[in-house]
Design an enzyme around this catalytic site. Structure first.
Site, PDB file in Angstrom:
ATOM      1  N   HIS A  29       1.700   9.641  -1.570  1.00 25.23           N
ATOM      2  CA  HIS A  29       2.139  11.001  -1.229  1.00 25.23           C
ATOM      3  C   HIS A  29       1.336  11.883  -2.177  1.00 25.23           C
ATOM      4  O   HIS A  29       1.585  11.901  -3.376  1.00 25.23           O
ATOM      5  CB  HIS A  29       3.642  11.160  -1.482  1.00 25.23           C
ATOM      6  CG  HIS A  29       4.168  12.491  -1.067  1.00 25.23           C
ATOM      7  ND1 HIS A  29       5.135  12.649  -0.103  1.00 25.23           N
ATOM      8  CD2 HIS A  29       3.851  13.743  -1.469  1.00 25.23           C
ATOM      9  CE1 HIS A  29       5.394  13.934   0.065  1.00 25.23           C
ATOM     10  NE2 HIS A  29       4.629  14.625  -0.762  1.00 25.23           N
TER      11      HIS A  29
ATOM     12  N   ASP B 102       7.332   8.881   9.530  1.00 22.19           N
ATOM     13  CA  ASP B 102       7.958   9.386   8.297  1.00 22.19           C
ATOM     14  C   ASP B 102       9.446   9.654   8.526  1.00 22.19           C
ATOM     15  O   ASP B 102      10.007  10.627   8.015  1.00 22.19           O
ATOM     16  CB  ASP B 102       7.244  10.649   7.785  1.00 22.19           C
ATOM     17  CG  ASP B 102       7.535  10.900   6.311  1.00 22.19           C
ATOM     18  OD1 ASP B 102       8.325  10.136   5.707  1.00 22.19           O
ATOM     19  OD2 ASP B 102       6.986  11.863   5.757  1.00 22.19           O
TER      20      ASP B 102
ATOM     21  N   PHE C 270      14.587   4.417   5.293  1.00 20.40           N
ATOM     22  CA  PHE C 270      16.005   4.131   5.499  1.00 20.40           C
ATOM     23  C   PHE C 270      16.697   4.432   4.162  1.00 20.40           C
ATOM     24  O   PHE C 270      16.041   4.544   3.132  1.00 20.40           O
ATOM     25  CB  PHE C 270      16.206   2.678   5.937  1.00 20.40           C
ATOM     26  CG  PHE C 270      15.572   2.353   7.286  1.00 20.40           C
ATOM     27  CD1 PHE C 270      15.229   3.368   8.177  1.00 20.40           C
ATOM     28  CD2 PHE C 270      15.319   1.031   7.665  1.00 20.40           C
ATOM     29  CE1 PHE C 270      14.654   3.084   9.418  1.00 20.40           C
ATOM     30  CE2 PHE C 270      14.747   0.734   8.900  1.00 20.40           C
ATOM     31  CZ  PHE C 270      14.410   1.754   9.772  1.00 20.40           C
TER      32      PHE C 270
ATOM     33  N   HIS D 210       5.862   3.854   8.269  1.00 23.47           N
ATOM     34  CA  HIS D 210       6.350   4.848   7.292  1.00 23.47           C
ATOM     35  C   HIS D 210       7.743   5.316   7.687  1.00 23.47           C
ATOM     36  O   HIS D 210       7.900   6.270   8.437  1.00 23.47           O
ATOM     37  CB  HIS D 210       5.350   6.012   7.261  1.00 23.47           C
ATOM     38  CG  HIS D 210       5.608   7.024   6.202  1.00 23.47           C
ATOM     39  ND1 HIS D 210       4.641   7.900   5.761  1.00 23.47           N
ATOM     40  CD2 HIS D 210       6.726   7.332   5.484  1.00 23.47           C
ATOM     41  CE1 HIS D 210       5.136   8.683   4.832  1.00 23.47           C
ATOM     42  NE2 HIS D 210       6.410   8.373   4.653  1.00 23.47           N
TER      43      HIS D 210
END
Ligand code: DOR
Ligand code: ZN
Length: 439
Positions: free
Chosen positions: A179, A304, A63, A60
């Site tokens: 999410h 994350d 970029f 996770h």
């Protein structure tokens, strides 16, 4: 026998336990778990006093490439990964433009070989427009999963309503990563708080119920459609308890930040540099997250990693964007948790190698076994370091863990037999490739 690489005398973390043995590599794959003293190799690494882990996976990261390579390019992001002992990353689709089409995936895939130091999986973002195409998109080479934002975060990818989410779940069959914060509650509660309130307001706005409500809705839809769901960054005790009763249809991820930082202290110490979605919460949830790590409820631990410029992060709440750097610090911080006795090294390997491989259908990675990719993370469990902003490869140059003393450090990162990092130095040109996933 002749090998390309032999790693000698390391304590190797196999699925069946830890053994001291010599691993031989040929053509980028593990060729033997029992190389002889008489065997030779082009290169030998002496791993005496080190642990040899299967290559660590960060499932996770965000970029910023395409879109804003000055914040995080594929090159800088994978450099951070290599320095932090990570051999494979899965990159999120909320870039500019978003990764939501075959063309966007092809564009990204074409650039992997020229820029990446580690292997890569790509998420494809779900939108209302591409819903009918997802069954085909999720099968493209290198795609690790569909990502669905059911609540708003960075970028404009979102499908918040049940009908929209259900349509996505009926298109294709692989596990979908969610999410899951509930958008309706997020919007309703936003009115309760004013700009400029303390940064800890973030966790009051995006409260426990936003997360729990969202996760209950996703699990109900997963059951209705019989489509497996992966709940990303589970951050509450309530969700973790609830998910234990739904494991046949829903897996889950917990973030290193939720295992390391506690509110309100983190907001007082770090201000906007502690703001992320879902938020860092109080000790009750921290304790529940560790309980779930220990009793096997958690499938994956990730970072994350979501860099934002320091200038943006120091704006008043809520104008500071949510997200923290993390790909480079994930393993050092988790190794320190091992040193503190919060989890075993075996459980860490389960959460950061075997777990992601199992959940995402990642092929030939995630365990030390003959025929698997020669991906290794060599760690020194006794090495003591202080994490510093100056060490961070990301152009944004900050970490919420600046100043943290840790015990345990990655000393080499090896991707398909290529030594990409050794003793804190990058030692290879970009050799990253797209990872392979089960159809
Ligand atoms: O804190 C976060 N940052 N959470 C997300 O869901 C997105 C991420 C980002 O891309 O900045
Ligand atoms: Zn994320």
């Amino acid at each position: 026998m002749q090998y390309d690489l032999i790693i000698r005398h390391g304590l190797c973390l196999f699925p069946w336990g830890a053994e001291e043995t010599d691993i031989g590599v040929r053509n980028g794959r593990i060729a033997t778990l029992d190389a002889r003293m008489t065997d030779t190799a082009e290169r030998e690494i002496d791993a005496r006093h080190l642990h040899v882990l299967p290559g660590m996976i960060d499932a996770h990261v965000h970029f910023r490439d395409p879109g804003d390579a000055s914040i995080e390019s594929m090159a800088s992001g994978t450099r951070g990964a290599a320095l932090g002992g990570i051999t494979t990353i899965f990159d999120m689709p909320n870039t500019t433009p978003s990764i939501t089409s075959a063309e966007a995936i092809a564009d990204k895939a074409a650039r992997v070989g020229a820029s990446c130091l580690v292997d890569i999986g790509l998420y494809v973002g779900a939108t209302r427009a591409n819903t009918p195409d997802l069954a085909a998109l999720e099968r493209l080479p290198g795609v690790c999963a569909v990502k669905l934002f059911a609540g708003s975060s960075t970028g404009d990818l979102m499908i918040e309503d049940d009908d929209g989410i259900e349509a996505v779940m009926r298109s294709g069959h692989r596990r979908i990563a969610f999410h899951s914060e509930d958008e309706y509650r997020l919007q309703a509660r936003r009115k309760l708080f004013k700009t400029g309130q303390p940064y800890a307001t973030h966790m009051l706005w995006r409260d426990e119920e936003c997360a729990f409500l969202g996760t209950r809705r996703i699990v109900a839809l997963a059951r209705r459609t019989n489509r497996p769901a992966h709940i990303l960054h589970v951050s509450t005790a309530e969700e973790l308890d609830y998910l234990a009763d739904h494991r046949e249809i829903a897996s889950c991820e917990v973030l290193v930040n939720h295992l390391t930082q506690v509110a309100p202290d983190c907001y007082e110490a770090l201000g906007g540099l502690a703001v992320m979605n879902p938020p860092i919460r109080d000790r009750r949830h921290y304790d529940a997250s560790w309980a779930a790590i220990r009793d096997g409820r958690v499938d994956v631990v990730s970072s994350d990693h979501a860099p934002h410029a320091l200038g943006a992060k120091t704006r008043p709440w809520p104008d500071c964007p949510a997200g923290l750097t993390g790909v480079q610090t994930l393993l050092p911080v988790m190794l320190d948790h091992v040193a503190q006795g919060r989890l075993s090294l075996g459980r860490l390997v389960d959460l950061m190698a075997a777990g992601p491989a199992r959940i995402y259908g990642l092929q030939t990675k995630g365990r030390l076994a003959v025929g698997f990719d020669a991906d290794f993370t060599l760690v020194d469990l006794r090495e003591r370091r202080t994490i510093r902003n100056e060490w961070i490869a990301s152009p944004v140059g900050w970490t919420p863990f600046d100043g943290l003393d840790v015990t345990g450090w990655p000393v080499a990162t090896i991707v398909r037999g290529h030594v990409v990092m050794q003793d804190d130095e990058i030692t290879s040109p970009p050799i990253g490739r797209l990872a392979r996933f089960a159809p």
